[in-house]
Design a protein around this motif. Structure first.
Motif, PDB file in Angstrom:
ATOM      1  N   ASN A 124      37.096  42.243  41.167  1.00 21.02           N
ATOM      2  CA  ASN A 124      36.953  40.788  41.284  1.00 21.02           C
ATOM      3  C   ASN A 124      37.901  40.064  40.340  1.00 21.02           C
ATOM      4  O   ASN A 124      38.441  39.001  40.665  1.00 21.02           O
ATOM      5  CB  ASN A 124      35.503  40.381  40.999  1.00 21.02           C
ATOM      6  CG  ASN A 124      35.015  40.867  39.639  1.00 21.02           C
ATOM      7  OD1 ASN A 124      35.349  41.973  39.203  1.00 21.02           O
ATOM      8  ND2 ASN A 124      34.226  40.065  38.961  1.00 21.02           N
ATOM      9  N   LEU A 125      38.149  40.638  39.170  1.00 16.72           N
ATOM     10  CA  LEU A 125      39.046  40.014  38.192  1.00 16.72           C
ATOM     11  C   LEU A 125      40.501  40.106  38.642  1.00 16.72           C
ATOM     12  O   LEU A 125      41.282  39.166  38.455  1.00 16.72           O
ATOM     13  CB  LEU A 125      38.865  40.677  36.825  1.00 16.72           C
ATOM     14  CG  LEU A 125      37.470  40.529  36.212  1.00 16.72           C
ATOM     15  CD1 LEU A 125      37.321  41.418  34.992  1.00 16.72           C
ATOM     16  CD2 LEU A 125      37.207  39.071  35.843  1.00 16.72           C
ATOM     17  N   LEU A 126      40.871  41.236  39.230  1.00 16.28           N
ATOM     18  CA  LEU A 126      42.232  41.376  39.761  1.00 16.28           C
ATOM     19  C   LEU A 126      42.468  40.382  40.895  1.00 16.28           C
ATOM     20  O   LEU A 126      43.544  39.777  40.990  1.00 16.28           O
ATOM     21  CB  LEU A 126      42.456  42.810  40.262  1.00 16.28           C
ATOM     22  CG  LEU A 126      42.412  43.920  39.205  1.00 16.28           C
ATOM     23  CD1 LEU A 126      42.548  45.280  39.868  1.00 16.28           C
ATOM     24  CD2 LEU A 126      43.519  43.725  38.178  1.00 16.28           C
ATOM     25  N   ALA A 127      41.453  40.218  41.743  1.00 16.32           N
ATOM     26  CA  ALA A 127      41.567  39.259  42.846  1.00 16.32           C
ATOM     27  C   ALA A 127      41.648  37.835  42.309  1.00 16.32           C
ATOM     28  O   ALA A 127      42.448  37.015  42.791  1.00 16.32           O
ATOM     29  CB  ALA A 127      40.377  39.413  43.784  1.00 16.32           C
ATOM     30  N   ALA A 128      40.826  37.522  41.310  1.00 18.82           N
ATOM     31  CA  ALA A 128      40.848  36.184  40.712  1.00 18.82           C
ATOM     32  C   ALA A 128      42.215  35.898  40.075  1.00 18.82           C
ATOM     33  O   ALA A 128      42.739  34.780  40.172  1.00 18.82           O
ATOM     34  CB  ALA A 128      39.743  36.059  39.675  1.00 18.82           C
ATOM     35  N   ALA A 129      42.793  36.913  39.441  1.00 12.14           N
ATOM     36  CA  ALA A 129      44.118  36.754  38.829  1.00 12.14           C
ATOM     37  C   ALA A 129      45.178  36.465  39.887  1.00 12.14           C
ATOM     38  O   ALA A 129      46.058  35.617  39.684  1.00 12.14           O
ATOM     39  CB  ALA A 129      44.482  38.020  38.049  1.00 12.14           C
ATOM     40  N   HIS A 143      44.696  36.065  31.548  1.00 14.59           N
ATOM     41  CA  HIS A 143      43.346  36.169  30.976  1.00 14.59           C
ATOM     42  C   HIS A 143      42.485  37.121  31.807  1.00 14.59           C
ATOM     43  O   HIS A 143      41.782  37.982  31.266  1.00 14.59           O
ATOM     44  CB  HIS A 143      42.710  34.778  30.914  1.00 14.59           C
ATOM     45  CG  HIS A 143      41.263  34.791  30.530  1.00 14.59           C
ATOM     46  ND1 HIS A 143      40.819  35.146  29.263  1.00 14.59           N
ATOM     47  CD2 HIS A 143      40.135  34.518  31.258  1.00 14.59           C
ATOM     48  CE1 HIS A 143      39.498  35.083  29.221  1.00 14.59           C
ATOM     49  NE2 HIS A 143      39.058  34.703  30.414  1.00 14.59           N
ATOM     50  N   TYR A 144      42.557  36.976  33.121  1.00 19.56           N
ATOM     51  CA  TYR A 144      41.777  37.857  33.998  1.00 19.56           C
ATOM     52  C   TYR A 144      42.288  39.297  33.944  1.00 19.56           C
ATOM     53  O   TYR A 144      41.500  40.238  33.994  1.00 19.56           O
ATOM     54  CB  TYR A 144      41.823  37.342  35.439  1.00 19.56           C
ATOM     55  CG  TYR A 144      40.954  36.131  35.683  1.00 19.56           C
ATOM     56  CD1 TYR A 144      39.663  36.056  35.184  1.00 19.56           C
ATOM     57  CD2 TYR A 144      41.425  35.038  36.420  1.00 19.56           C
ATOM     58  CE1 TYR A 144      38.856  34.937  35.405  1.00 19.56           C
ATOM     59  CE2 TYR A 144      40.634  33.921  36.654  1.00 19.56           C
ATOM     60  CZ  TYR A 144      39.356  33.881  36.142  1.00 19.56           C
ATOM     61  OH  TYR A 144      38.563  32.789  36.364  1.00 19.56           O
ATOM     62  N   TRP A 145      43.600  39.473  33.848  1.00 18.63           N
ATOM     63  CA  TRP A 145      44.141  40.835  33.749  1.00 18.63           C
ATOM     64  C   TRP A 145      43.655  41.519  32.473  1.00 18.63           C
ATOM     65  O   TRP A 145      43.297  42.701  32.491  1.00 18.63           O
ATOM     66  CB  TRP A 145      45.670  40.788  33.767  1.00 18.63           C
ATOM     67  CG  TRP A 145      46.248  40.475  35.122  1.00 18.63           C
ATOM     68  CD1 TRP A 145      45.708  40.792  36.333  1.00 18.63           C
ATOM     69  CD2 TRP A 145      47.457  39.772  35.388  1.00 18.63           C
ATOM     70  NE1 TRP A 145      46.508  40.330  37.349  1.00 18.63           N
ATOM     71  CE2 TRP A 145      47.588  39.693  36.804  1.00 18.63           C
ATOM     72  CE3 TRP A 145      48.447  39.193  34.594  1.00 18.63           C
ATOM     73  CZ2 TRP A 145      48.682  39.078  37.417  1.00 18.63           C
ATOM     74  CZ3 TRP A 145      49.532  38.580  35.204  1.00 18.63           C
ATOM     75  CH2 TRP A 145      49.639  38.526  36.596  1.00 18.63           C
ATOM     76  N   PHE A 161      50.148  44.873  35.975  1.00 17.37           N
ATOM     77  CA  PHE A 161      50.419  43.443  36.152  1.00 17.37           C
ATOM     78  C   PHE A 161      50.917  42.824  34.843  1.00 17.37           C
ATOM     79  O   PHE A 161      51.857  42.015  34.840  1.00 17.37           O
ATOM     80  CB  PHE A 161      49.167  42.707  36.623  1.00 17.37           C
ATOM     81  CG  PHE A 161      48.895  42.843  38.096  1.00 17.37           C
ATOM     82  CD1 PHE A 161      49.754  42.289  39.031  1.00 17.37           C
ATOM     83  CD2 PHE A 161      47.778  43.524  38.545  1.00 17.37           C
ATOM     84  CE1 PHE A 161      49.507  42.404  40.387  1.00 17.37           C
ATOM     85  CE2 PHE A 161      47.518  43.653  39.910  1.00 17.37           C
ATOM     86  CZ  PHE A 161      48.387  43.086  40.831  1.00 17.37           C
ATOM     87  N   LEU A 162      50.293  43.186  33.728  1.00 16.98           N
ATOM     88  CA  LEU A 162      50.690  42.636  32.432  1.00 16.98           C
ATOM     89  C   LEU A 162      52.095  43.079  32.044  1.00 16.98           C
ATOM     90  O   LEU A 162      52.882  42.297  31.492  1.00 16.98           O
ATOM     91  CB  LEU A 162      49.688  43.068  31.357  1.00 16.98           C
ATOM     92  CG  LEU A 162      48.308  42.400  31.442  1.00 16.98           C
ATOM     93  CD1 LEU A 162      47.312  43.114  30.539  1.00 16.98           C
ATOM     94  CD2 LEU A 162      48.395  40.921  31.073  1.00 16.98           C
ATOM     95  N   ILE A 163      52.425  44.344  32.351  1.00 18.03           N
ATOM     96  CA  ILE A 163      53.761  44.865  32.033  1.00 18.03           C
ATOM     97  C   ILE A 163      54.814  44.154  32.881  1.00 18.03           C
ATOM     98  O   ILE A 163      55.864  43.748  32.374  1.00 18.03           O
ATOM     99  CB  ILE A 163      53.812  46.384  32.259  1.00 18.03           C
ATOM    100  CG1 ILE A 163      52.877  47.095  31.274  1.00 18.03           C
ATOM    101  CG2 ILE A 163      55.234  46.910  32.094  1.00 18.03           C
ATOM    102  CD1 ILE A 163      52.583  48.548  31.632  1.00 18.03           C
ATOM    103  N   ARG A 164      54.528  43.994  34.185  1.00 14.40           N
ATOM    104  CA  ARG A 164      55.473  43.284  35.062  1.00 14.40           C
ATOM    105  C   ARG A 164      55.690  41.854  34.584  1.00 14.40           C
ATOM    106  O   ARG A 164      56.826  41.346  34.585  1.00 14.40           O
ATOM    107  CB  ARG A 164      54.946  43.263  36.498  1.00 14.40           C
ATOM    108  CG  ARG A 164      55.004  44.590  37.209  1.00 14.40           C
ATOM    109  CD  ARG A 164      54.759  44.429  38.696  1.00 14.40           C
ATOM    110  NE  ARG A 164      54.482  45.714  39.317  1.00 14.40           N
ATOM    111  CZ  ARG A 164      53.281  46.187  39.587  1.00 14.40           C
ATOM    112  NH1 ARG A 164      52.208  45.459  39.293  1.00 14.40           N
ATOM    113  NH2 ARG A 164      53.119  47.363  40.144  1.00 14.40           N
ATOM    114  N   ASP A 165      54.611  41.209  34.180  1.00 10.76           N
ATOM    115  CA  ASP A 165      54.711  39.830  33.695  1.00 10.76           C
ATOM    116  C   ASP A 165      55.595  39.761  32.455  1.00 10.76           C
ATOM    117  O   ASP A 165      56.423  38.848  32.333  1.00 10.76           O
ATOM    118  CB  ASP A 165      53.309  39.300  33.384  1.00 10.76           C
ATOM    119  CG  ASP A 165      53.331  37.862  32.892  1.00 10.76           C
ATOM    120  OD1 ASP A 165      53.524  36.958  33.730  1.00 10.76           O
ATOM    121  OD2 ASP A 165      53.162  37.658  31.676  1.00 10.76           O
TER     122      ASP A 165
END
Length: 398
Positions: A124-129, A143-145, A161-165
């Motif tokens: 759910n957090l990945l989807a929210a992100a 924050h969600y990640w 996702f955080l690394i790509r960002d």
């Protein structure tokens, strides 16, 4: 269950009553019992006492049954209430995912925000992100990640996702810190290795990247060669810019034979020779490193060779075409190298075959240039239009 217990109590009562009746029939003497307690006196015979005890025993069994049934009802209602709550959360979660798939990001956010503190293994957090990313809120997405990294099943995905960002924002040091914080098993995942290579490239740590790529070769599969070519090209460019072209050649010859046999390393070295203006050396290397069969990484480099008489390279390409007369890459390479040597007849012939087989933009553009030099402006214009259409089609496919 309750009915079976009631039947059991009735059966026990009947058995006890039958036992008392039989005993009364067998024994004529009914006996005498007197109980005195705190000024109270109770007198009865044995049979009355027996019936009283049976009544007490059955009564206790009934009370026990009623208490257990009441507790079960209360517990069941709580369980039902809990299940109803879970079903409601699942419904909201599903609605959020569907809205996300339908690109209705505001509705997705509205639903997913309601369950950010619920346990869906972090999905759910990945989807929210993702919804926040699409709505232009990268900080909320991060924050969600970060929240999703606390769930074992979603931790790797969230970290990716955080690394790509971090890489997208040119924060290579931050990206590598995130990678180093992963477990050893996670660090061996192909997706992580690709991002690691990007971070090292962004940081300009070419030698380190080359060293690591050698151990990552099996995991990276088809991605290994382009990554190694990129790293080697940058490394050779550093050598050439600091120490000159002659030192570049010496450095290449000093490398282990196994390294010099790698097509990715060869392509990077030849590309640097071309950029240093050493076209003759580059042409010789292209022929030497492809003695038997052509390699996809090396064939395109023939197009950059600019020599007045590249006879050996042209002979090599024509020899391969005799064995594979449907290879568009070979025809294209032959057309370009012939054009660079001012052999317009051979260039036009090879490019015609390449266009017929592949209709690629770079071949169409070069053919248009040739037609324009021949003052055939109508055909040149037609070829330019065809090349533009090919380019638009390629962008649409991407």
């Amino acid at each position: 269950l309750m009915m079976s217990q009631l039947i059991r109590i009735v059966v026990v009562l009947i058995i006890l009553l039958i036992t008392v009746v039989l005993a009364a029939m067998i024994f004529d003497d009914s006996g005498y019992v007197m109980v005195e307690f705190n000024g109270w006196v109770v007198e009865m015979n044995v049979w009355s006492l027996s019936l009283s005890l049976i009544a007490i025993f059955v009564g206790l069994m009934l009370v026990n049954l009623i208490v257990k049934s009441s507790l079960a009802v209360v517990s069941g209602s709580k369980s039902w209430s809990g299940n109803w709550g879970d079903r409601k959360k699942q419904k909201v979660f599903t609605a959020g995912l569907i809205a996300l798939a339908e690109t209705n990001y505001l509705l997705a956010r509205e639903n997913l925000d309601k369950i950010t503190n619920e346990d869906f293994d972090g999905i759910n957090l990945l989807a929210a992100a993702e919804a926040e990313v699409q709505l232009g809120q990268p900080e909320q997405a991060k924050h969600y990640w970060h929240m999703a990294t606390t769930y074992e099943k979603s931790a790797l995905a969230a970290n990716l996702f955080l690394i790509r960002d971090a890489i997208q924002h040119h924060q290579s040091d931050k990206a590598m810190t995130l990678i180093h914080n992963l477990s050893e098993k996670q660090q061996t995942q192909t997706a992580v290795l690709k991002l690691w290579a990007q971070a090292l490239s962004q940081a300009g740590r070419w030698q380190e990247l080359q060293d690591k790529l050698k151990s990552w070769k099996k995991s990276l599969g088809s991605d290994y060669e382009p990554l190694m070519q990129q790293a080697s090209k940058a490394h050779f460019a550093e050598i050439a810019s600091k120490e000159g072209a002659s030192q570049l050649k010496q450095n290449w010859q000093a490398l282990p034979r196994a390294t010099r046999k790698e097509p990715a390393q060869q392509a990077a070295y030849i590309q640097q020779l071309i950029e240093q203006g050493m076209h003759a050396d580059a042409g010789e290397a292209l022929v030497e490193y492809q003695k038997t069969v052509p390699h996809p990484l090396l064939i395109p480099l023939f197009k950059q060779i600019k020599l007045p008489n590249p006879a050996i390279a042209i002979k090599k390409l024509e020899g391969w075409l005799k064995q594979d007369d449907l290879n568009v890459d070979l025809f294209s390479a032959l057309g370009h190298i012939a054009h660079n040597s001012n052999d317009k007849v051979l260039a036009e012939k090879a490019l015609s075959k390449a266009i017929k087989l592949g209709n690629r933009q770079e071949d169409l553009m070069l053919m248009a240039t040739i037609k324009e030099s021949q003052n055939n402006h109508i055909q040149a214009l037609q070829l330019y239009k065809q090349s533009m259409a090919s380019g638009v089609k390629l962008l649409a496919e991407k």
